[in-house]
Design a protein around this motif. Sequence first.
Motif, PDB file in Angstrom:
ATOM      1  N   ARG A  68       0.322  -1.258   0.129  1.00 57.39           N
ATOM      2  CA  ARG A  68       0.062  -0.416  -0.117  1.00 57.39           C
ATOM      3  C   ARG A  68       1.016   1.876   0.011  1.00 57.39           C
ATOM      4  O   ARG A  68       1.754   1.118   0.743  1.00 57.39           O
ATOM      5  CB  ARG A  68      -0.959   0.481   1.394  1.00 57.39           C
ATOM      6  CG  ARG A  68      -2.375  -1.109   1.347  1.00 57.39           C
ATOM      7  CD  ARG A  68      -2.489  -1.109   2.331  1.00 57.39           C
ATOM      8  NE  ARG A  68      -3.577  -0.521   2.187  1.00 57.39           N
ATOM      9  CZ  ARG A  68      -4.352   0.376   3.539  1.00 57.39           C
ATOM     10  NH1 ARG A  68      -3.913  -0.736   4.195  1.00 57.39           N
ATOM     11  NH2 ARG A  68      -4.926   1.302   4.207  1.00 57.39           N
ATOM     12  N   ARG A  69       0.066   2.168  -0.679  1.00 54.55           N
ATOM     13  CA  ARG A  69       0.864   3.664  -0.379  1.00 54.55           C
ATOM     14  C   ARG A  69      -0.080   4.833  -0.455  1.00 54.55           C
ATOM     15  O   ARG A  69      -1.284   4.686  -0.297  1.00 54.55           O
ATOM     16  CB  ARG A  69       1.753   3.729  -2.117  1.00 54.55           C
ATOM     17  CG  ARG A  69       2.829   2.673  -2.502  1.00 54.55           C
ATOM     18  CD  ARG A  69       3.091   2.638  -3.630  1.00 54.55           C
ATOM     19  NE  ARG A  69       1.702   2.863  -4.826  1.00 54.55           N
ATOM     20  CZ  ARG A  69       2.007   3.709  -6.364  1.00 54.55           C
ATOM     21  NH1 ARG A  69       2.988   4.044  -6.296  1.00 54.55           N
ATOM     22  NH2 ARG A  69       1.333   3.353  -7.135  1.00 54.55           N
ATOM     23  N   ARG A  89      -8.186  12.271  -7.657  1.00 55.08           N
ATOM     24  CA  ARG A  89      -7.255  12.376  -9.260  1.00 55.08           C
ATOM     25  C   ARG A  89      -5.509  12.383  -8.704  1.00 55.08           C
ATOM     26  O   ARG A  89      -5.478  13.869  -8.690  1.00 55.08           O
ATOM     27  CB  ARG A  89      -7.459  12.281 -10.610  1.00 55.08           C
ATOM     28  CG  ARG A  89      -8.527  11.341 -10.569  1.00 55.08           C
ATOM     29  CD  ARG A  89      -9.688  11.351 -11.712  1.00 55.08           C
ATOM     30  NE  ARG A  89      -9.124  10.671 -13.196  1.00 55.08           N
ATOM     31  CZ  ARG A  89      -9.320   9.263 -13.340  1.00 55.08           C
ATOM     32  NH1 ARG A  89      -9.995   8.789 -13.077  1.00 55.08           N
ATOM     33  NH2 ARG A  89      -8.254   8.384 -14.414  1.00 55.08           N
ATOM     34  N   VAL A  90      -4.446  12.089  -9.035  1.00 52.68           N
ATOM     35  CA  VAL A  90      -3.483  12.364  -9.657  1.00 52.68           C
ATOM     36  C   VAL A  90      -2.469  11.679  -9.928  1.00 52.68           C
ATOM     37  O   VAL A  90      -2.882  10.444 -10.189  1.00 52.68           O
ATOM     38  CB  VAL A  90      -2.506  12.331  -8.084  1.00 52.68           C
ATOM     39  CG1 VAL A  90      -3.085  13.138  -7.397  1.00 52.68           C
ATOM     40  CG2 VAL A  90      -2.209  11.303  -7.663  1.00 52.68           C
ATOM     41  N   SER A  91      -1.268  11.886 -10.274  1.00 54.07           N
ATOM     42  CA  SER A  91      -0.519  10.824 -11.572  1.00 54.07           C
ATOM     43  C   SER A  91       0.580  10.949 -10.724  1.00 54.07           C
ATOM     44  O   SER A  91       1.174  12.204 -10.637  1.00 54.07           O
ATOM     45  CB  SER A  91      -0.346  11.329 -12.797  1.00 54.07           C
ATOM     46  OG  SER A  91      -0.457  12.553 -12.554  1.00 54.07           O
ATOM     47  N   GLU A 100      -1.172   6.832 -13.108  1.00 49.20           N
ATOM     48  CA  GLU A 100      -2.649   7.826 -13.286  1.00 49.20           C
ATOM     49  C   GLU A 100      -3.364   6.884 -12.069  1.00 49.20           C
ATOM     50  O   GLU A 100      -3.474   5.483 -11.739  1.00 49.20           O
ATOM     51  CB  GLU A 100      -2.771   7.254 -13.527  1.00 49.20           C
ATOM     52  CG  GLU A 100      -3.144   8.512 -15.499  1.00 49.20           C
ATOM     53  CD  GLU A 100      -2.475  10.235 -15.233  1.00 49.20           C
ATOM     54  OE1 GLU A 100      -3.584   9.993 -14.084  1.00 49.20           O
ATOM     55  OE2 GLU A 100      -1.986  10.295 -15.460  1.00 49.20           O
ATOM     56  N   CYS A 101      -3.795   7.651 -10.445  1.00 48.16           N
ATOM     57  CA  CYS A 101      -4.262   6.951  -9.657  1.00 48.16           C
ATOM     58  C   CYS A 101      -5.267   7.863  -9.213  1.00 48.16           C
ATOM     59  O   CYS A 101      -5.261   8.377  -9.542  1.00 48.16           O
ATOM     60  CB  CYS A 101      -2.992   6.886  -8.151  1.00 48.16           C
ATOM     61  SG  CYS A 101      -1.640   6.357  -9.149  1.00 48.16           S
ATOM     62  N   ILE A 152      -2.780   5.823  -1.825  1.00 48.06           N
ATOM     63  CA  ILE A 152      -3.065   6.361  -3.064  1.00 48.06           C
ATOM     64  C   ILE A 152      -3.500   4.624  -3.818  1.00 48.06           C
ATOM     65  O   ILE A 152      -3.180   3.840  -3.301  1.00 48.06           O
ATOM     66  CB  ILE A 152      -1.999   6.396  -3.547  1.00 48.06           C
ATOM     67  CG1 ILE A 152      -0.379   7.529  -2.830  1.00 48.06           C
ATOM     68  CG2 ILE A 152      -1.356   5.832  -5.440  1.00 48.06           C
ATOM     69  CD1 ILE A 152       0.784   7.092  -3.702  1.00 48.06           C
ATOM     70  N   LEU A 153      -4.505   4.805  -4.888  1.00 41.56           N
ATOM     71  CA  LEU A 153      -5.349   3.268  -5.091  1.00 41.56           C
ATOM     72  C   LEU A 153      -4.900   3.204  -6.925  1.00 41.56           C
ATOM     73  O   LEU A 153      -5.829   4.772  -7.461  1.00 41.56           O
ATOM     74  CB  LEU A 153      -6.881   3.505  -4.661  1.00 41.56           C
ATOM     75  CG  LEU A 153      -7.095   3.758  -3.249  1.00 41.56           C
ATOM     76  CD1 LEU A 153      -8.570   3.773  -2.972  1.00 41.56           C
ATOM     77  CD2 LEU A 153      -6.754   2.323  -2.492  1.00 41.56           C
TER      78      LEU A 153
END
Length: 156
Positions: A68-69, A89-91, A100-101, A152-153
Amino acid sequence: MPQRPDGTDGTARLPTFRTGRGRRAIDAMVGLLVSRGIFPRSYLLTTTGRRTGRPLTHPVTPVESDGRRWLVSPYGQVSWVHNARASGRVSLQRGGRTEECTVRELGPDEAAPVLKAYLAITVPPRRHFRADKDAPVEAFAAEAADHPVFEILPIR
Protein backbone atom coordinates in the motif's frame (compact mmCIF):
# COMPACT_ATOMS: atom_id res chain seq x y z
CA MET A 1 -4.43 23.22 29.22
CA PRO A 2 -4.28 19.41 28.90
CA GLN A 3 -1.21 17.88 27.35
CA ARG A 4 -1.27 15.96 24.09
CA PRO A 5 0.21 12.45 23.84
CA ASP A 6 3.43 13.98 22.49
CA GLY A 7 3.95 15.83 25.79
CA THR A 8 3.08 19.31 24.46
CA ASP A 9 -0.04 21.39 24.91
CA GLY A 10 -0.39 21.73 21.12
CA THR A 11 0.14 25.50 21.09
CA ALA A 12 3.70 25.55 19.71
CA ARG A 13 3.85 27.47 16.46
CA LEU A 14 5.11 25.53 13.51
CA PRO A 15 7.25 27.18 10.82
CA THR A 16 5.15 28.49 7.97
CA PHE A 17 5.81 26.87 4.60
CA ARG A 18 6.29 29.44 1.87
CA THR A 19 6.94 28.76 -1.79
CA GLY A 20 9.54 31.28 -2.77
CA ARG A 21 12.10 31.52 -5.52
CA GLY A 22 14.59 29.34 -3.62
CA ARG A 23 12.02 26.61 -2.92
CA ARG A 24 10.92 26.54 -6.55
CA ALA A 25 14.56 26.19 -7.66
CA ILE A 26 15.12 23.30 -5.24
CA ASP A 27 11.89 21.61 -6.35
CA ALA A 28 12.97 21.99 -10.00
CA MET A 29 16.36 20.38 -9.32
CA VAL A 30 14.84 17.57 -7.26
CA GLY A 31 12.16 17.12 -9.92
CA LEU A 32 14.78 16.68 -12.62
CA LEU A 33 16.58 14.03 -10.57
CA VAL A 34 13.32 12.23 -9.69
CA SER A 35 12.16 12.21 -13.32
CA ARG A 36 15.40 10.41 -14.17
CA GLY A 37 14.86 7.86 -11.41
CA ILE A 38 17.79 9.01 -9.27
CA PHE A 39 15.88 9.41 -5.96
CA PRO A 40 14.62 5.86 -5.30
CA ARG A 41 11.79 6.78 -2.89
CA SER A 42 10.56 9.96 -4.57
CA TYR A 43 8.05 10.65 -7.32
CA LEU A 44 6.74 13.64 -9.21
CA LEU A 45 3.13 14.18 -8.18
CA THR A 46 0.93 15.92 -10.74
CA THR A 47 -2.51 17.28 -9.93
CA THR A 48 -4.86 19.31 -12.07
CA GLY A 49 -5.41 22.84 -10.80
CA ARG A 50 -8.97 23.05 -9.51
CA ARG A 51 -9.34 26.65 -10.75
CA THR A 52 -6.95 26.84 -13.69
CA GLY A 53 -7.20 23.30 -15.06
CA ARG A 54 -3.42 23.37 -15.57
CA PRO A 55 -1.22 20.51 -14.39
CA LEU A 56 0.86 21.28 -11.29
CA THR A 57 3.82 19.07 -10.41
CA HIS A 58 5.65 18.66 -7.08
CA PRO A 59 8.24 16.17 -5.80
CA VAL A 60 6.84 13.85 -3.10
CA THR A 61 8.03 10.93 -0.99
CA PRO A 62 5.20 8.43 -0.53
CA VAL A 63 5.06 6.07 2.43
CA GLU A 64 5.01 2.44 1.27
CA SER A 65 4.15 -0.61 3.38
CA ASP A 66 2.70 -4.06 2.65
CA GLY A 67 1.90 -3.18 -0.96
CA ARG A 68 0.00 0.00 0.00
CA ARG A 69 1.10 3.61 -0.59
CA TRP A 70 0.18 6.95 0.92
CA LEU A 71 0.87 10.61 0.16
CA VAL A 72 1.64 12.88 3.12
CA SER A 73 1.46 16.66 2.98
CA PRO A 74 4.28 17.69 5.30
CA TYR A 75 3.59 21.38 4.70
CA GLY A 76 -0.14 21.39 5.40
CA GLN A 77 -3.03 22.48 3.21
CA VAL A 78 -0.96 23.21 0.09
CA SER A 79 -2.19 23.40 -3.51
CA TRP A 80 -1.74 19.72 -4.36
CA VAL A 81 -3.88 18.76 -1.34
CA HIS A 82 -6.77 20.99 -2.46
CA ASN A 83 -6.44 19.73 -6.05
CA ALA A 84 -6.35 16.06 -4.99
CA ARG A 85 -9.44 16.57 -2.82
CA ALA A 86 -11.30 18.30 -5.64
CA SER A 87 -10.55 15.75 -8.35
CA GLY A 88 -9.79 12.58 -6.40
CA ARG A 89 -7.06 11.83 -8.93
CA VAL A 90 -3.30 12.30 -9.21
CA SER A 91 -0.50 11.00 -11.36
CA LEU A 92 2.87 9.80 -10.13
CA GLN A 93 5.96 9.81 -12.32
CA ARG A 94 9.43 8.40 -11.79
CA GLY A 95 12.09 7.36 -14.22
CA GLY A 96 9.97 7.93 -17.32
CA ARG A 97 7.02 5.89 -16.03
CA THR A 98 3.70 7.60 -15.21
CA GLU A 99 0.94 6.04 -13.14
CA GLU A 100 -2.60 7.43 -12.94
CA CYS A 101 -4.19 6.97 -9.51
CA THR A 102 -7.18 7.86 -7.42
CA VAL A 103 -6.71 9.04 -3.84
CA ARG A 104 -8.68 8.62 -0.64
CA GLU A 105 -8.10 10.99 2.28
CA LEU A 106 -7.60 9.31 5.65
CA GLY A 107 -9.09 10.26 8.99
CA PRO A 108 -6.86 11.08 11.98
CA ASP A 109 -6.72 7.57 13.49
CA GLU A 110 -5.93 5.94 10.15
CA ALA A 111 -3.41 8.66 9.25
CA ALA A 112 -1.45 8.53 12.53
CA PRO A 113 0.73 5.46 11.76
CA VAL A 114 1.36 6.76 8.23
CA LEU A 115 2.53 10.13 9.57
CA LYS A 116 4.87 8.40 12.01
CA ALA A 117 6.27 6.22 9.21
CA TYR A 118 6.72 9.33 7.04
CA LEU A 119 8.94 11.02 9.63
CA ALA A 120 11.03 7.85 9.80
CA ILE A 121 11.87 8.04 6.06
CA THR A 122 12.32 11.79 5.52
CA VAL A 123 14.25 14.43 7.44
CA PRO A 124 13.70 17.97 6.02
CA PRO A 125 9.95 18.23 6.84
CA ARG A 126 10.37 17.16 10.49
CA ARG A 127 10.48 20.75 11.70
CA HIS A 128 6.91 21.21 10.40
CA PHE A 129 5.57 18.58 12.84
CA ARG A 130 4.87 18.99 16.55
CA ALA A 131 5.33 15.26 17.24
CA ASP A 132 8.86 13.92 17.22
CA LYS A 133 9.70 10.93 15.01
CA ASP A 134 10.09 8.84 18.17
CA ALA A 135 6.76 9.94 19.72
CA PRO A 136 4.05 7.30 20.20
CA VAL A 137 1.68 6.81 17.28
CA GLU A 138 -1.14 8.42 19.30
CA ALA A 139 0.70 11.75 19.10
CA PHE A 140 0.37 11.69 15.32
CA ALA A 141 -3.45 11.56 15.30
CA ALA A 142 -3.39 15.22 16.41
CA GLU A 143 -1.08 16.01 13.48
CA ALA A 144 -3.57 14.77 10.85
CA ALA A 145 -5.44 18.09 10.70
CA ASP A 146 -2.20 19.88 9.81
CA HIS A 147 -0.76 17.15 7.58
CA PRO A 148 -3.37 15.51 5.32
CA VAL A 149 -2.72 11.91 4.28
CA PHE A 150 -4.11 10.24 1.16
CA GLU A 151 -4.04 6.58 0.24
CA ILE A 152 -2.88 6.06 -3.34
CA LEU A 153 -5.12 3.67 -5.26
CA PRO A 154 -3.98 2.64 -8.77
CA ILE A 155 -6.55 2.84 -11.55
CA ARG A 156 -6.93 -0.60 -13.09
